[in-house]
Scaffold this motif. Structure first.
Motif, mmCIF file in Angstrom:
data_model
loop_
_atom_site.group_PDB
_atom_site.id
_atom_site.type_symbol
_atom_site.label_atom_id
_atom_site.label_comp_id
_atom_site.label_asym_id
_atom_site.label_seq_id
_atom_site.Cartn_x
_atom_site.Cartn_y
_atom_site.Cartn_z
ATOM 1 N N GLN A 1 -14.816 -74.048 -113.587
ATOM 2 C CA GLN A 1 -15.025 -75.055 -112.554
ATOM 3 C C GLN A 1 -14.067 -76.239 -112.651
ATOM 4 N N PHE A 2 -14.146 -76.950 -113.757
ATOM 5 C CA PHE A 2 -13.450 -78.227 -113.868
ATOM 6 C C PHE A 2 -11.927 -78.093 -113.785
ATOM 7 N N ILE A 3 -11.330 -77.298 -114.642
ATOM 8 C CA ILE A 3 -9.874 -77.196 -114.675
ATOM 9 C C ILE A 3 -9.309 -76.624 -113.371
ATOM 10 N N PRO A 4 -9.869 -75.540 -112.839
ATOM 11 C CA PRO A 4 -9.313 -75.051 -111.570
ATOM 12 C C PRO A 4 -9.374 -76.098 -110.448
ATOM 13 N N GLU A 5 -10.460 -76.849 -110.396
ATOM 14 C CA GLU A 5 -10.605 -77.858 -109.340
ATOM 15 C C GLU A 5 -9.665 -79.042 -109.546
ATOM 16 N N PHE A 6 -9.552 -79.516 -110.762
ATOM 17 C CA PHE A 6 -8.811 -80.743 -111.018
ATOM 18 C C PHE A 6 -7.341 -80.531 -111.377
ATOM 19 N N THR A 7 -6.861 -79.304 -111.359
ATOM 20 C CA THR A 7 -5.436 -79.060 -111.593
ATOM 21 C C THR A 7 -4.765 -78.383 -110.399
ATOM 22 N N ARG A 8 -5.507 -78.152 -109.338
ATOM 23 C CA ARG A 8 -4.900 -77.465 -108.187
ATOM 24 C C ARG A 8 -3.809 -78.334 -107.568
ATOM 25 N N SER A 9 -2.813 -77.677 -107.004
ATOM 26 C CA SER A 9 -1.615 -78.381 -106.529
ATOM 27 C C SER A 9 -1.905 -79.347 -105.385
ATOM 28 N N ALA A 10 -2.925 -79.110 -104.591
ATOM 29 C CA ALA A 10 -3.236 -79.981 -103.460
ATOM 30 C C ALA A 10 -3.901 -81.295 -103.900
ATOM 31 N N ARG A 11 -4.275 -81.371 -105.146
ATOM 32 C CA ARG A 11 -4.969 -82.556 -105.659
ATOM 33 C C ARG A 11 -3.976 -83.698 -105.877
ATOM 34 N N ARG A 12 -4.297 -84.872 -105.395
ATOM 35 C CA ARG A 12 -3.390 -86.022 -105.505
ATOM 36 C C ARG A 12 -3.219 -86.490 -106.951
ATOM 37 N N HIS A 13 -4.321 -86.595 -107.697
ATOM 38 C CA HIS A 13 -4.269 -87.039 -109.092
ATOM 39 C C HIS A 13 -4.799 -85.919 -109.972
ATOM 40 N N ARG A 14 -3.909 -85.075 -110.419
ATOM 41 C CA ARG A 14 -4.296 -83.933 -111.255
ATOM 42 C C ARG A 14 -4.524 -84.390 -112.684
ATOM 43 N N ILE A 15 -5.465 -83.728 -113.367
ATOM 44 C CA ILE A 15 -5.681 -84.066 -114.771
ATOM 45 C C ILE A 15 -4.536 -83.495 -115.603
ATOM 46 N N GLU A 16 -4.253 -84.162 -116.692
ATOM 47 C CA GLU A 16 -3.184 -83.728 -117.582
ATOM 48 C C GLU A 16 -3.672 -83.483 -118.993
ATOM 49 N N ARG A 17 -4.845 -84.028 -119.328
ATOM 50 C CA ARG A 17 -5.403 -83.885 -120.675
ATOM 51 C C ARG A 17 -6.904 -84.113 -120.593
ATOM 52 N N ILE A 18 -7.607 -83.734 -121.649
ATOM 53 C CA ILE A 18 -9.058 -83.881 -121.720
ATOM 54 C C ILE A 18 -9.417 -84.661 -122.976
ATOM 55 N N LYS B 1 -15.230 -64.429 -115.899
ATOM 56 C CA LYS B 1 -13.772 -64.446 -115.830
ATOM 57 C C LYS B 1 -13.330 -65.886 -115.619
ATOM 58 N N SER B 2 -12.385 -66.300 -116.407
ATOM 59 C CA SER B 2 -11.868 -67.653 -116.293
ATOM 60 C C SER B 2 -11.101 -67.799 -114.994
ATOM 61 N N ALA B 3 -11.346 -68.887 -114.294
ATOM 62 C CA ALA B 3 -10.580 -69.195 -113.095
ATOM 63 C C ALA B 3 -9.341 -69.994 -113.445
ATOM 64 N N THR B 4 -9.190 -70.326 -114.710
ATOM 65 C CA THR B 4 -8.056 -71.109 -115.175
ATOM 66 C C THR B 4 -6.820 -70.239 -115.238
ATOM 67 N N SER B 5 -5.756 -70.739 -114.666
ATOM 68 C CA SER B 5 -4.488 -70.029 -114.719
ATOM 69 C C SER B 5 -3.992 -69.991 -116.155
ATOM 70 N N GLU B 6 -3.418 -68.881 -116.525
ATOM 71 C CA GLU B 6 -2.873 -68.750 -117.881
ATOM 72 C C GLU B 6 -1.778 -69.782 -118.148
ATOM 73 N N SER B 7 -1.131 -70.273 -117.093
ATOM 74 C CA SER B 7 -0.045 -71.227 -117.281
ATOM 75 C C SER B 7 -0.549 -72.658 -117.471
ATOM 76 N N ILE B 8 -1.817 -72.909 -117.216
ATOM 77 C CA ILE B 8 -2.372 -74.255 -117.384
ATOM 78 C C ILE B 8 -2.846 -74.421 -118.816
ATOM 79 N N ARG B 9 -2.200 -75.300 -119.523
ATOM 80 C CA ARG B 9 -2.570 -75.592 -120.907
ATOM 81 C C ARG B 9 -2.744 -77.100 -121.038
ATOM 82 N N LEU B 10 -3.980 -77.526 -121.115
ATOM 83 C CA LEU B 10 -4.259 -78.953 -121.212
ATOM 84 C C LEU B 10 -4.503 -79.350 -122.655
#
Length: 138
Positions: free
Chosen positions: A58-75, A111-120
């Motif tokens: 839920q969290f990472i797919p929603e907050f790292t999507r390209s359409a998001r104005r302020h994407r998260i970069e770390r947790i 199944k993770s919705a997180t892209s394999e390329s997203i590493r926070l």
């Protein structure tokens, strides 16, 4: 529900009460005095696995999507549950020997919705009394 503890995120919104639910579900003692970490490991592991499930599905797919104005970069984890259990939680939440979020274990049946390329990166635990607002993730 046969095993309500396995329902995703049942305890995360409850804060300390959520960890108490985990302790009760796994018949583990609360952290007090001379309680050994091994006695509490099943509850803390289950709580951490709920975090992983929520973050990856839920969290990472929603907050790292390209359409998001302020994407998260770390947790950054914070709060009493994280402070009291961080040595064990980090074994569940972080890849061994790194500050990177662990992959979603296949045993969780999702199944993770997180892209394999997203590493926070995961920052150090927030300092006690840091004034962060929320339930434990920032």
């Amino acid at each position: 529900v046969e095993n309500p503890w396995r329902m995703p995120w049942a305890s995360l919104v409850l804060g300390r009460r959520g960890m108490e639910l985990a302790e009760a579900a796994h018949r583990c003692p609360a952290p007090a005095g001379e309680v050994a970490e091994e006695q509490r490991w099943p509850a803390v592991r289950a709580y951490g696995e709920q975090w992983l499930h929520f973050l990856h599905t839920q969290f990472i797919p929603e907050f790292t999507r390209s359409a998001r104005r302020h994407r998260i970069e770390r947790i950054c984890f914070a709060g009493g549950v994280a402070e009291q259990n961080w040595t064990m939680l980090r074994e569940v939440l972080l890849k061994a020997g790194s500050n990177e979020l662990a992959d979603l274990p296949p045993a969780l049946g999702a199944k993770s919705a997180t892209s394999e390329s997203i590493r926070l990166p995961i920052l150090q635990l927030a300092p006690r009394g840091s004034g962060l607002i929320g339930a434990g993730i920032y």
